[in-house]
Design a protein around this motif. Sequence first.
Motif, PDB file in Angstrom:
ATOM      1  N   VAL A  36      17.133  12.244 -14.045  1.00  0.00           N
ATOM      2  CA  VAL A  36      18.345  12.241 -13.238  1.00  0.00           C
ATOM      3  C   VAL A  36      18.656  10.782 -12.932  1.00  0.00           C
ATOM      4  CG1 VAL A  36      19.364  12.912 -11.033  1.00  0.00           C
ATOM      5  CG2 VAL A  36      17.808  14.483 -12.207  1.00  0.00           C
ATOM      6  N   SER A  37      19.893  10.377 -13.146  1.00  0.00           N
ATOM      7  CA  SER A  37      20.269   9.000 -12.846  1.00  0.00           C
ATOM      8  C   SER A  37      21.417   8.991 -11.846  1.00  0.00           C
ATOM      9  CB  SER A  37      20.658   8.244 -14.117  1.00  0.00           C
ATOM     10  OG  SER A  37      21.849   8.785 -14.650  1.00  0.00           O
ATOM     11  N   CYS A  38      21.561   7.855 -11.193  1.00  0.00           N
ATOM     12  CA  CYS A  38      22.601   7.694 -10.188  1.00  0.00           C
ATOM     13  C   CYS A  38      23.063   6.243 -10.228  1.00  0.00           C
ATOM     14  CB  CYS A  38      22.044   8.050  -8.811  1.00  0.00           C
ATOM     15  SG  CYS A  38      23.217   7.834  -7.475  1.00  0.00           S
ATOM     16  N   CYS A  39      24.364   6.021 -10.295  1.00  0.00           N
ATOM     17  CA  CYS A  39      24.872   4.650 -10.326  1.00  0.00           C
ATOM     18  C   CYS A  39      25.294   4.176  -8.936  1.00  0.00           C
ATOM     19  CB  CYS A  39      26.021   4.520 -11.321  1.00  0.00           C
ATOM     20  SG  CYS A  39      27.447   5.510 -10.915  1.00  0.00           S
ATOM     21  N   ARG A  40      25.038   4.958  -7.915  1.00  0.00           N
ATOM     22  CA  ARG A  40      25.323   4.579  -6.535  1.00  0.00           C
ATOM     23  C   ARG A  40      24.038   4.097  -5.883  1.00  0.00           C
ATOM     24  NH1 ARG A  40      30.025   4.087  -7.607  1.00  0.00           N
ATOM     25  NH2 ARG A  40      31.512   5.775  -7.509  1.00  0.00           N
ATOM     26  N   ALA A  41      23.868   2.784  -5.787  1.00  0.00           N
ATOM     27  CA  ALA A  41      22.630   2.193  -5.276  1.00  0.00           C
ATOM     28  C   ALA A  41      22.285   2.696  -3.878  1.00  0.00           C
ATOM     29  CB  ALA A  41      22.736   0.672  -5.269  1.00  0.00           C
ATOM     30  N   LEU A  42      23.284   2.908  -3.048  1.00  0.00           N
ATOM     31  CA  LEU A  42      23.019   3.353  -1.674  1.00  0.00           C
ATOM     32  C   LEU A  42      22.550   4.807  -1.602  1.00  0.00           C
ATOM     33  CD1 LEU A  42      25.979   1.645   0.223  1.00  0.00           C
ATOM     34  CD2 LEU A  42      23.568   0.970   0.184  1.00  0.00           C
ATOM     35  N   MET A  43      22.666   5.541  -2.703  1.00  0.00           N
ATOM     36  CA  MET A  43      22.254   6.945  -2.711  1.00  0.00           C
ATOM     37  C   MET A  43      20.920   7.169  -3.414  1.00  0.00           C
ATOM     38  SD  MET A  43      25.903   8.809  -3.368  1.00  0.00           S
ATOM     39  CE  MET A  43      25.387  10.419  -2.780  1.00  0.00           C
ATOM     40  N   LEU A  44      20.368   6.141  -4.044  1.00  0.00           N
ATOM     41  CA  LEU A  44      19.128   6.298  -4.814  1.00  0.00           C
ATOM     42  C   LEU A  44      17.966   6.794  -3.963  1.00  0.00           C
ATOM     43  CD1 LEU A  44      19.181   3.225  -7.207  1.00  0.00           C
ATOM     44  CD2 LEU A  44      19.453   5.634  -7.796  1.00  0.00           C
ATOM     45  N   GLN A  45      17.763   6.191  -2.810  1.00  0.00           N
ATOM     46  CA  GLN A  45      16.634   6.582  -1.976  1.00  0.00           C
ATOM     47  C   GLN A  45      16.785   8.013  -1.477  1.00  0.00           C
ATOM     48  OE1 GLN A  45      15.636   3.951   1.240  1.00  0.00           O
ATOM     49  NE2 GLN A  45      14.070   5.315   2.034  1.00  0.00           N
ATOM     50  N   SER A  46      17.970   8.366  -0.994  1.00  0.00           N
ATOM     51  CA  SER A  46      18.157   9.726  -0.477  1.00  0.00           C
ATOM     52  C   SER A  46      18.054  10.759  -1.598  1.00  0.00           C
ATOM     53  CB  SER A  46      19.489   9.853   0.266  1.00  0.00           C
ATOM     54  OG  SER A  46      20.583   9.591  -0.586  1.00  0.00           O
ATOM     55  N   LEU A  47      18.510  10.415  -2.809  1.00  0.00           N
ATOM     56  CA  LEU A  47      18.370  11.323  -3.945  1.00  0.00           C
ATOM     57  C   LEU A  47      16.899  11.531  -4.277  1.00  0.00           C
ATOM     58  CD1 LEU A  47      19.494  13.014  -6.271  1.00  0.00           C
ATOM     59  CD2 LEU A  47      19.678  10.895  -7.599  1.00  0.00           C
ATOM     60  N   GLY A  48      16.133  10.457  -4.303  1.00  0.00           N
ATOM     61  CA  GLY A  48      14.695  10.564  -4.569  1.00  0.00           C
ATOM     62  C   GLY A  48      13.982  11.404  -3.524  1.00  0.00           C
ATOM     63  N   GLU A  49      14.354  11.214  -2.268  1.00  0.00           N
ATOM     64  CA  GLU A  49      13.750  12.000  -1.179  1.00  0.00           C
ATOM     65  C   GLU A  49      14.120  13.476  -1.298  1.00  0.00           C
ATOM     66  OE1 GLU A  49      15.204   9.944   2.251  1.00  0.00           O
ATOM     67  OE2 GLU A  49      13.775   8.284   2.019  1.00  0.00           O
ATOM     68  N   LEU A  50      15.371  13.756  -1.644  1.00  0.00           N
ATOM     69  CA  LEU A  50      15.811  15.141  -1.818  1.00  0.00           C
ATOM     70  C   LEU A  50      15.065  15.811  -2.970  1.00  0.00           C
ATOM     71  CD1 LEU A  50      17.695  17.523  -1.210  1.00  0.00           C
ATOM     72  CD2 LEU A  50      19.374  16.441  -2.716  1.00  0.00           C
ATOM     73  N   LEU A  51      14.954  15.122  -4.088  1.00  0.00           N
ATOM     74  CA  LEU A  51      14.236  15.692  -5.231  1.00  0.00           C
ATOM     75  C   LEU A  51      12.769  15.952  -4.897  1.00  0.00           C
ATOM     76  CD1 LEU A  51      15.802  13.623  -8.134  1.00  0.00           C
ATOM     77  CD2 LEU A  51      16.095  16.068  -7.712  1.00  0.00           C
ATOM     78  N   GLU A  52      12.144  15.037  -4.186  1.00  0.00           N
ATOM     79  CA  GLU A  52      10.739  15.238  -3.810  1.00  0.00           C
ATOM     80  C   GLU A  52      10.604  16.431  -2.866  1.00  0.00           C
ATOM     81  OE1 GLU A  52       6.752  15.070  -3.812  1.00  0.00           O
ATOM     82  OE2 GLU A  52       8.146  14.098  -5.186  1.00  0.00           O
ATOM     83  N   LYS A  53      11.521  16.576  -1.920  1.00  0.00           N
ATOM     84  CA  LYS A  53      11.480  17.725  -0.996  1.00  0.00           C
ATOM     85  C   LYS A  53      11.672  19.029  -1.770  1.00  0.00           C
ATOM     86  CE  LYS A  53      13.300  19.338   3.385  1.00  0.00           C
ATOM     87  NZ  LYS A  53      14.184  19.037   4.519  1.00  0.00           N
ATOM     88  N   MET A  54      12.578  19.025  -2.750  1.00  0.00           N
ATOM     89  CA  MET A  54      12.788  20.212  -3.583  1.00  0.00           C
ATOM     90  C   MET A  54      11.522  20.550  -4.359  1.00  0.00           C
ATOM     91  SD  MET A  54      16.632  19.357  -4.945  1.00  0.00           S
ATOM     92  CE  MET A  54      16.643  20.599  -6.212  1.00  0.00           C
ATOM     93  N   ARG A  55      10.845  19.521  -4.879  1.00  0.00           N
ATOM     94  CA  ARG A  55       9.596  19.745  -5.619  1.00  0.00           C
ATOM     95  C   ARG A  55       8.555  20.422  -4.726  1.00  0.00           C
ATOM     96  NH1 ARG A  55       7.709  17.155  -9.803  1.00  0.00           N
ATOM     97  NH2 ARG A  55       8.858  15.232  -9.471  1.00  0.00           N
ATOM     98  N   VAL A  56       8.377  19.874  -3.539  1.00  0.00           N
ATOM     99  CA  VAL A  56       7.360  20.386  -2.612  1.00  0.00           C
ATOM    100  C   VAL A  56       7.695  21.815  -2.188  1.00  0.00           C
ATOM    101  CG1 VAL A  56       6.386  20.085  -0.304  1.00  0.00           C
ATOM    102  CG2 VAL A  56       6.652  18.108  -1.805  1.00  0.00           C
ATOM    103  N   LEU A  57       8.932  22.046  -1.787  1.00  0.00           N
ATOM    104  CA  LEU A  57       9.324  23.370  -1.302  1.00  0.00           C
ATOM    105  C   LEU A  57       9.261  24.440  -2.390  1.00  0.00           C
ATOM    106  CD1 LEU A  57      12.332  22.437   1.012  1.00  0.00           C
ATOM    107  CD2 LEU A  57      10.053  23.186   1.707  1.00  0.00           C
TER     108      LEU A  57
END
Length: 65
Positions: A36-57
């Motif tokens: 998954v890629s994102c060209c919005r630098a300000l959204m990279l961290q929140s996207l990574g956190e969301l994906l990790e939370k989805m993985r765990v849940l």
Amino acid sequence: MNQPDELKECVKVFFEQYLDRREESDGGRMFAPIYVSCCRALMLQSLGELLEKMRVLSGAEEVKE
């Protein structure tokens, strides 16, 4: 299977069979062919956190290299 359980299973499959897939190149280097890629630098961290939370849940097993 009820809808929340089906969604959880779909997310688990998304990680285990797609995002966590690793292959070896002809040169012997391991790489992730699907990402998954994102060209919005300000959204990279929140996207990574969301994906990790989805993985765990979802209960998806993280691939260890």
